[in-house]
Design a protein around this motif. Structure first.
Motif, mmCIF file in Angstrom:
data_model
loop_
_atom_site.group_PDB
_atom_site.id
_atom_site.type_symbol
_atom_site.label_atom_id
_atom_site.label_comp_id
_atom_site.label_asym_id
_atom_site.label_seq_id
_atom_site.Cartn_x
_atom_site.Cartn_y
_atom_site.Cartn_z
ATOM 1 N N PHE A 196 10.769 24.228 18.127
ATOM 2 C CA PHE A 196 12.219 22.974 17.511
ATOM 3 C C PHE A 196 12.640 23.541 16.507
ATOM 4 C CE2 PHE A 196 9.124 22.430 20.733
ATOM 5 C CZ PHE A 196 9.849 21.501 22.028
ATOM 6 N N GLY A 197 13.752 23.838 15.808
ATOM 7 C CA GLY A 197 14.659 23.587 14.309
ATOM 8 C C GLY A 197 15.695 23.243 14.854
ATOM 9 N N TYR A 198 16.977 23.671 13.562
ATOM 10 C CA TYR A 198 18.147 23.918 13.754
ATOM 11 C C TYR A 198 18.338 24.578 13.197
ATOM 12 C CZ TYR A 198 17.725 22.391 9.034
ATOM 13 O OH TYR A 198 17.150 21.985 7.650
ATOM 14 N N THR A 199 20.716 24.997 13.729
ATOM 15 C CA THR A 199 20.771 25.850 13.123
ATOM 16 C C THR A 199 21.072 26.661 11.567
ATOM 17 O OG1 THR A 199 22.984 25.391 13.971
ATOM 18 C CG2 THR A 199 21.838 26.814 15.806
ATOM 19 N N TYR A 200 21.246 24.866 10.984
ATOM 20 C CA TYR A 200 21.250 24.828 9.604
ATOM 21 C C TYR A 200 20.372 25.130 8.380
ATOM 22 C CZ TYR A 200 26.594 23.866 10.467
ATOM 23 O OH TYR A 200 27.057 23.654 11.442
ATOM 24 N N CYS A 201 19.178 25.403 9.260
ATOM 25 C CA CYS A 201 17.944 25.812 8.817
ATOM 26 C C CYS A 201 17.620 26.537 7.843
ATOM 27 C CB CYS A 201 16.842 25.728 10.037
ATOM 28 S SG CYS A 201 14.868 25.879 9.463
ATOM 29 N N PRO A 202 17.656 26.475 6.617
ATOM 30 C CA PRO A 202 17.747 27.941 5.799
ATOM 31 C C PRO A 202 16.648 29.041 5.971
ATOM 32 C CG PRO A 202 17.368 25.970 4.075
ATOM 33 C CD PRO A 202 16.841 25.667 5.883
ATOM 34 N N ASP A 203 15.329 28.386 6.110
ATOM 35 C CA ASP A 203 14.228 29.222 5.045
ATOM 36 C C ASP A 203 12.905 29.436 7.221
ATOM 37 O OD1 ASP A 203 12.047 31.633 4.097
ATOM 38 O OD2 ASP A 203 11.468 29.674 3.488
ATOM 39 N N VAL A 204 12.587 28.741 7.909
ATOM 40 C CA VAL A 204 11.033 28.311 8.223
ATOM 41 C C VAL A 204 12.230 28.624 9.383
ATOM 42 C CG1 VAL A 204 10.088 26.935 9.839
ATOM 43 C CG2 VAL A 204 9.611 26.403 7.257
ATOM 44 N N CYS A 205 13.057 28.533 10.854
ATOM 45 C CA CYS A 205 13.464 28.858 11.456
ATOM 46 C C CYS A 205 13.819 30.125 11.681
ATOM 47 C CB CYS A 205 15.037 27.668 11.662
ATOM 48 S SG CYS A 205 14.340 26.264 11.631
#
Lengths: 215, 448
Positions: free
Chosen positions: A78-87
C-alpha cells in the motif's frame, strides 16, 4: 619406506571415500523425508484472516475484487505514486524477487499488487505509467476513497494525509509492510520493512511448501 | 556492464576528491517514472577532519528546491521527516541511502534520463562549498551499491540451508585432521595430482608465485601456503595507511556497536565472546571498528601485518570448525565466536589492534611466525601468552602467520582510530598490501 607412505595415502583416500558416501546417503535421505515443518517467522497459522469481497479499479480500468485474488499468491503493498523513497524501494525489491523466480510456472502463481492510498492524485493512467516503470506485470489498484477503504480496513492499513505544502505537494504516511495472501484469499503472512529479496524468496518458499500439506 | 561502468564512475569520482577534508562518494539520483517531478538522491559523506561538520544547504539550477529527508518507520508506519541539517561527526561518515536519509530534489526543470548528470552544490557549516556531479541511476543499482543482496533462487536457498545444517553433524575435527594428513603427504604421484587438480579447479595463477613450478612443492600444504613474488603484492607504505593483511573478499566491516559486530546481515556477535571473554582486552574495542575478510581456497594464504605493531598477547581459543563461507555465515549464529580461533593483540601507534585468525572446516592448521604451528593442538585446550617483555616487533607488510587452508581474518581497532577507504564495500575483493583504511592521525597531518 615408500610402501609405508603409499599405504598411508591409500588408507586416507579410503577414509575420504567412506565419508563422502556417508554424506551422500545422509543428504538423499533428507530430500525424501522433508516433512518436519520449518520454523517460519510471522506465519499467521492456523488462523489466517479471510478477505471478504471488495471493489476496486485496476490500472486498465477494469473492476478488481476478491475473486481476482483466488488461485494466486498475492503480495500486497500500500503506497502512493508521489512517495519518494519507501514505495520505489519496496517495488524495486518486489520486482527483484518476482523476476528472480526463474520457473515460469512458479512465477505465474504469484501476483504483486500495489494499492494506492492516495486515489485522488493516483488516477488510473498515472498508476499505469508508474507500474510500467517498475514492472508492467504488477497490478495497480485505485478507485474512490470508499473503494480503497473497502480493502485497507480489512487488512488494517493505516494512512495519514499531510497538509499540502506551498507547492501543493503533500506527503502521506502509510503502513510499510507487505502482505501475503494465499490462493484462497487468506492473509497468511506479513513482511515488515526493511524489505529484502532474500526474505521474500525464502519465507515465501517455506510458507508455500508448508501450506501445500494442508490443501 | 552498466554496473561496472557505475562502479568505475564512483571510483573516479571518489579519487578526484580524495585530497579534501570532506569526501563525498557514490552520488546518485534514483531514476523515477517520467511523470515524476520529484527525485530522491543518495550519497555518502566522509568527514576526515577532527571537527564535527554539518551539511546546511544544497542547491541546484536543475531543481526548484532540495531538502534533506529521513524515512522513518515507526510501528510499521512509514513517515517522512524533513531535517534542517545533517551533522557528520569528526572522523566519521554519514550515508544517505535508500530507506533512510536522502535528498529530495523537488520540481526538476527538465525530466531526468538514465545516465545523465546533474550538478548539486553543497554548503557546509565550516564555510566549505562543494559542487558534486550526481549521476542518474536505476534504483536497483543504487540498492545493490548499498549491499542489499540480489535474489536467490528459492531452491538454492533450500540447498544452502541444508548444506549448512549438515555441517552440524559432521565430525569437523576428524575431517580436518584427515585433510591435515592428506595435505602433508609427500608421495609424489598423489601430491602432484592434488596440486594440479587444485590449480585447474580454482584457476590458480602460478606465474605470480615465487616458485612457479607446481611439481617442486614438497606437499600440498607447502603449495597451498606458497610464497608470492614480492612485486605481485606491493605494500602501500604511505604513512598512516592501513593495508589489507590478506588476499580475500570483505565480508563485513564498519563500526562495532558497543560490544556487537556484524557477522552477516541481521546477525551480530559479541566482541568479548570473540576474544575469549577477556574483558580487559574486549573493552578496548567497544565502539571501535572492525573488518572481516574471507580467504577463499584460491587466495594467497599468508597473513601480513596491516600496520607496524609490537606483539602484546596471543590467545588460542579452541572451538568448532564450521565452514566460514557466505552460506554458513548467513545462517549459523555466533559463527566466528564458536569456531576455533587465535587472537593476536598488538600495540601500535593507534592503540591496540587485534588480529583474529578464525579456523574453519578443512583448515588443517594455523601458524604464527613467532610460535610456529598453533593448531591443530593435540589437546584442544586453550592457550594464552603474554609477550610484553619479549619485544616482538613486526612491520607493516611483514608476514605474521598463515592458514594451512582457507579461512577468515577479523581485524579490530579502537574507537575513532581509523577511517575505511570510501570504495571498500562488502564483497569487495582485496589483496594483501592494498590500502583499506587511513588512521585518523592522517587528517591532521596530511591535509594541510
Amino acid at each position: 619406506m615408500i610402501k609405508k607412505r603409499t599405504l598411508k595415502s591409500l588408507l586416507l583416500f579410503a577414509g575420504l571415500l567412506f565419508i563422502g558416501a556417508a554424506i551422500g546417503l545422509f543428504t538423499s535421505r533428507f530430500y525424501s523425508t522433508a516433512d518436519a515443518p520449518p520454523e517460519i517467522s510471522r506465519l499467521l497459522w492456523p488462523n489466517p484472516k479471510n478477505i471478504a469481497d471488495f471493489s476496486m479499479i485496476d490500472q486498465d480500468g477494469d473492476r478488481f475484487g476478491v475473486q481476482n485474488l483466488n488461485d494466486k499468491w498475492s503480495f500486497l503493498f500500500f503506497g502512493y505514486t508521489y512517495c519518494p523513497d519507501v514505495c520505489p524501494i519496496t517495488l524495486t525489491v518486489l520486482d527483484q524477487f518476482y523476476s528472480g523466480i526463474t520457473r515460469a510456472e512458479d512465477r505465474e502463481q504469484v501476483q504483486v499488487i500495489f494499492v494506492t492510498i492516495d486515489p485522488e492524485r493516483d488516477t488510473t493512467s498515472r498508476l499505469k505509467e508508474y507500474l510500467d516503470f517498475f514492472e508492467p506485470e504488477f497490478i495497480g489498484l485505485g478507485g474512490s476513497i470508499e473503494q480503497v477503504n473497502s480493502l485497507t480496513e480489512q487488512i488494517g492499513i493505516t494512512y495519514l494525509h499531510h497538509l499540502p505544502q506551498a507547492d501543493d505537494n503533500y506527503l502521506v504516511d502509510h503502513t510499510s509492510s507487505v502482505f501475503l495472501l494465499d490462493p484462497q484469499a487468506r492473509l497468511v503472512s506479513i513482511f515488515s520493512a526493511p524489505h529484502t529479496t532474500d526474505e521474500f524468496a525464502s519465507r515465501f518458499t517455506d510458507i508455500r511448501d508448508f501450506l501445500s500439506n494442508y490443501q | 556492464m552498466n554496473k561496472f561502468v557505475f562502479v568505475f564512475l564512483v571510483l573516479i569520482n571518489h579519487a578526484s576528491y580524495a585530497d579534501k577534508h570532506i569526501v563525498i562518494s557514490a552520488p546518485s539520483i534514483a531514476l523515477a517514472p517520467a511523470s515524476s517531478t520529484t527525485y530522491a538522491a543518495y550519497l555518502t559523506i566522509y568527514n576526515q577532519t577532527s571537527d564535527d561538520i554539518s551539511l546546511r544547504r544544497i542547491e541546484s539550477t536543475d531543481f526548484q528546491k532540495i531538502e534533506i529527508h529521513q524515512t522513518e518507520i515507526i510501528e510499521d508506519l512509514s513517515q517522512m521527516r524533513h531535517l534542517d541539517e545533517i551533522t557528520i561527526p569528526a572522523n566519521q561518515q554519514v550515508s544517505l541511502e535508500p530507506g533512510g536519509l536522502h535528498l529530495m530534489l523537488h520540481n526538476a526543470t527538465i525530466p531526468l534520463v538514465l545516465g545523465e548528470q546533474r550538478q548539486l552544490i553543497f554548503h557546509f557549516s565550516d564555510g566549505t562549498q562543494r559542487t558534486e556531479i550526481f549521476t542518474v541511476n536505476n534504483l536497483t543499482d543504487i540498492i545493490s551499491q548499498n549491499s542489499i543482496k540480489t535474489p536467490d533462487e528459492p531452491q538454492t536457498n533450500y540447498m544452502r540451508s541444508l548444506k549448512v545444517f549438515l555441517q552440524r553433524f559432521l565430525p569437523q575435527h576428524t575431517l580436518s585432521g584427515l585433510m591435515y594428513e592428506i595435505a602433508r603427504v609427500k608421495w609424489e604421484p598423489l601430491k602432484n595430482i592434488l596440486i594440479s587438480k587444485f590449480i585447474d579447479l580454482y584457476k590458480v595463477d602460478m606465474s605470480i608465485a615465487k616458485n612457479p613450478d607446481p611439481k617442486s612443492y614438497a606437499d600440498f600444504n607447502s603449495f597451498f601456503t606458497r610464497e608470492l613474488k614480492t612485486a605481485s603484492r606491493p605494500i602501500d607504505n604511505t604513512k598512516n595507511v592501513i593495508v589489507s593483511p590478506v588476499d580475500g573478499a570483505i565480508s563485513q566491516f564498519g563500526k562495532i556497536q558497543d560490544d556487537l559486530l556484524i557477522q552477516a546481515k541481521g546477525k551480530n556477535y559479541s566482541v568479548s565472546t570473540l576474544l575469549g571473554d577477556k574483558a580487559e582486552v574486549a573493552d578496548q574495542f567497544k565502539n571501535g571498528s572492525f573488518i572481516t575478510i574471507y580467504l577463499s581456497p584460491k587466495d594467497y594464504h599468508r597473513i601480513h601485518m596491516p600496520l607496524d605493531g609490537q606483539l602484546n598477547s596471543m590467545t588460542y581459543i579452541p572451538g568448532k570448525l564450521y565452514s566460514v563461507n557466505k552460506a554458513t555465515t548467513d545462517q549459523v549464529d555466533n559463527l566466528f565466536a564458536i569456531n576455533e580461533r587465535i587472537v593476536n593483540v598488538f600495540d601500535t601507534d593507534i592503540g591496540s589492534v587485534a588480529l583474529v585468525m578464525v579456523g574453519a572446516i578443512f583448515v588443517g592448521g594455523m601458524e604464527t611466525t613467532w610460535e610456529g604451528e598453533v593448531t591443530p593442538a593435540s589437546n584442544r585446550r586453550g592457550l594464552s601468552r603474554n609477550y610484553d617483555t619479549q619485544q616482538i616487533n613486526i612491520s607493516k607488510g611483514e608476514e605474521m602467520g598463515r592458514f594451512n587452508m582457507g579461512s577468515t581474518v577479523i581485524v579490530l581497532f579502537e574507537p575513532d582510530k581509523i577511517i575505511f577507504e570510501a570504495d571498500i564495500t562488502t564483497d569487495t575483493k582485496v589483496v594483501m598490501g592494498q590500502k583499506i583504511a587511513n588512521n585518523t592521525n592522517n587528517s591532521v597531518n596530511t591535509n594541510n
